[in-house]
Design an enzyme around this catalytic site. Structure first.
Site, PDB file in Angstrom:
ATOM      1  CG  MET A 109     -11.303   2.861   2.543  1.00  0.00           C
ATOM      2  SD  MET A 109      -9.697   3.058   3.251  1.00  0.00           S
ATOM      3  CE  MET A 109      -8.568   2.980   1.785  1.00  0.00           C
ATOM      4  CG  MET A 149     -11.382  -2.997   5.607  1.00  0.00           C
ATOM      5  SD  MET A 149      -9.768  -2.588   4.723  1.00  0.00           S
ATOM      6  CE  MET A 149      -8.897  -1.761   5.838  1.00  0.00           C
ATOM      7  CG  ASP A 162      -5.972  -2.983   3.402  1.00  0.00           C
ATOM      8  OD1 ASP A 162      -4.652  -2.723   4.040  1.00  0.00           O
ATOM      9  OD2 ASP A 162      -6.631  -2.222   2.915  1.00  0.00           O
ATOM     10  CG  ASP A 191      -5.102   2.123   1.137  1.00  0.00           C
ATOM     11  OD1 ASP A 191      -5.972   1.465   1.079  1.00  0.00           O
ATOM     12  OD2 ASP A 191      -4.113   2.062   1.344  1.00  0.00           O
ATOM     13  N   GLY A 225       1.356  -2.062   4.178  1.00  0.00           N
ATOM     14  CA  GLY A 225       1.854  -0.535   4.020  1.00  0.00           C
ATOM     15  C   GLY A 225       3.085  -0.320   5.094  1.00  0.00           C
ATOM     16  CB  SER A 232      -0.775  -0.022   1.198  1.00  0.00           C
ATOM     17  OG  SER A 232      -1.330   1.418   1.565  1.00  0.00           O
ATOM     18  CG  HIS A 266      -3.849  -1.906  -1.399  1.00  0.00           C
ATOM     19  ND1 HIS A 266      -4.882  -2.542  -1.582  1.00  0.00           N
ATOM     20  CD2 HIS A 266      -4.017  -1.004  -0.534  1.00  0.00           C
ATOM     21  CE1 HIS A 266      -5.802  -2.241  -0.946  1.00  0.00           C
ATOM     22  NE2 HIS A 266      -5.452  -1.224   0.098  1.00  0.00           N
ATOM     23  CG  HIS A 291      -9.242  -0.338  -0.218  1.00  0.00           C
ATOM     24  ND1 HIS A 291      -8.531  -0.274   1.201  1.00  0.00           N
ATOM     25  CD2 HIS A 291     -10.438  -0.158   0.102  1.00  0.00           C
ATOM     26  CE1 HIS A 291      -9.633  -0.372   2.072  1.00  0.00           C
ATOM     27  NE2 HIS A 291     -10.758  -0.265   1.572  1.00  0.00           N
ATOM     28  CG  MET A 340      -8.325   7.209   2.568  1.00  0.00           C
ATOM     29  SD  MET A 340      -7.391   7.370   4.311  1.00  0.00           S
ATOM     30  CE  MET A 340      -6.701   5.743   4.127  1.00  0.00           C
ATOM     31  N   GLY A 390      -3.003   4.165   8.101  1.00  0.00           N
ATOM     32  CA  GLY A 390      -1.667   3.027   7.949  1.00  0.00           C
ATOM     33  C   GLY A 390      -1.073   2.743   9.573  1.00  0.00           C
ATOM     34  N   GLY A 391      -0.410   1.778   9.616  1.00  0.00           N
ATOM     35  CA  GLY A 391       0.086   1.590  10.933  1.00  0.00           C
ATOM     36  C   GLY A 391      -0.463   1.006  12.193  1.00  0.00           C
TER      37      GLY A 391
HETATM   38  C1  DX5 Z   1      -6.153   1.371   5.871  1.00  0.00           C
HETATM   39  C2  DX5 Z   1      -5.757   1.041   4.294  1.00  0.00           C
HETATM   40  C3  DX5 Z   1      -4.651   0.059   4.399  1.00  0.00           C
HETATM   41  C4  DX5 Z   1      -3.380   0.554   5.055  1.00  0.00           C
HETATM   42  C5  DX5 Z   1      -2.666  -0.508   5.762  1.00  0.00           C
HETATM   43  O1  DX5 Z   1      -7.257   2.088   5.673  1.00  0.00           O
HETATM   44  O2  DX5 Z   1      -6.846   0.576   3.616  1.00  0.00           O
HETATM   45  O3  DX5 Z   1      -4.554  -0.211   3.087  1.00  0.00           O
HETATM   46  O4  DX5 Z   1      -2.418   1.264   3.950  1.00  0.00           O
HETATM   47  O5  DX5 Z   1      -1.464   0.077   6.244  1.00  0.00           O
HETATM   48  P1  DX5 Z   1      -0.696  -0.853   7.393  1.00  0.00           P
HETATM   49  O6  DX5 Z   1      -0.177  -2.047   6.575  1.00  0.00           O
HETATM   50  O7  DX5 Z   1       0.130  -0.511   7.832  1.00  0.00           O
HETATM   51  O8  DX5 Z   1      -1.725  -1.453   8.407  1.00  0.00           O
HETATM   52 ZN    ZN Z   2      -6.286  -0.336   1.481  1.00  0.00          ZN
END
Ligand code: DX5
Ligand code: ZN
Length: 216
Positions: A68, A137, A175, A35, A197, A8, A33, A66, A37, A144-145
């Site tokens: 969101m 999810m 994810d 993301d 990510g 990601s 990937h 993806h 938002m 992330g993180g």
């Molecule tokens: C979260 C995203 C993920 C995110 C994952 O809303 O959809 O794709 O980047 O990040 P990690 O792998 O750090 O949890």
């Molecule tokens: Zn994602």
């Protein structure tokens, strides 16, 4: 079977995004990937199509987009214009999910449905034969993180069972909070695709991090 790895770019260095995409091109990553938002469906805003146009130009791997966002069907032409392989829409954002899935397919992309941690797998029963992939999810989407939600392992098993019983050939993607430890357990439970990510971009050697995930 080796998992499909979809790093990601939400965790990439946006000051040097082109370098990070080049790293993915060189690496054993299978997909990229992306993301998106909107600050409405999730409490964060990432990047939009003017930025992604350049990402799409640089990336030589299939794009796993993806969304969101609310009303993701409004952006089918924009996602298509990126040349996306997969368009993931949230179950929770689509009251007319069946129609949206057909529209994505008609546009020439592979439709995937994403469910949040609090949405049960059984809600997918009437759509499982129409989708290319289900994205589970394993954190609440938006950032992330975050810490992996343990119950996701059980959901992968449930989804594998639903897919088998329905005679569907949908892939299972997971994810959020995926690293070598959670990734190994997800693959053992039946996951086909791992999104990562921070486990990739915060690693000292990013290509090696991808290689290790690929070997799970
Ligand atoms: C979260 C995203 C993920 C995110 C994952 O809303 O959809 O794709 O980047 O990040 P990690 O792998 O750090 O949890
Ligand atoms: Zn994602």
């Amino acid at each position: 079977m080796k998992p499909i790895i979809s790093p990601s770019i939400l965790s990439a260095d946006f000051g040097h995004l082109a370098d990070d995409i080049e790293m993915l091109n060189r690496s054993e990553a299978d997909w990229v990937h992306i993301d998106i938002m909107d600050g409405v469906f999730v409490p964060n805003i990432s990047f939009g199509f003017p930025v992604l146009k350049y990402v799409a130009k640089l990336a030589r791997k299939p794009l796993d987009v993806h969304l969101m966002i609310v009303q993701p069907e409004k952006f089918i032409p924009e996602v298509k214009a990126l040349g996306a392989h997969v368009m993931n829409v949230h179950y929770e954002a689509c009251p007319h999910l069946h129609r949206v899935v057909q529209q994505i397919r008609e546009a020439g992309m592979q439709p995937a449905v994403t469910i949040n941690p609090a949405t049960p797998v059984c809600m997918l029963k009437d759509i499982i034969n129409d989708v290319y992939m289900v994205l589970l999810m394993s954190v609440n989407p938006g950032f992330g993180g975050q810490k992996f939600i343990e119950h996701s392992i059980e959901k992968v098993r449930e989804l594998r069972e639903l897919i088998t019983l329905s005679g569907s050939d949908a892939l299972i993607e997971v994810d959020g909070g995926v690293n070598l430890e959670t990734g190994a357990r997800l693959v053992a439970a039946g996951a086909d695709v791992l999104v990562a990510g921070s486990a990739v971009f915060a690693a000292p050697d990013q290509e090696e991090a991808i290689r290790s995930l690929k070997r799970l």
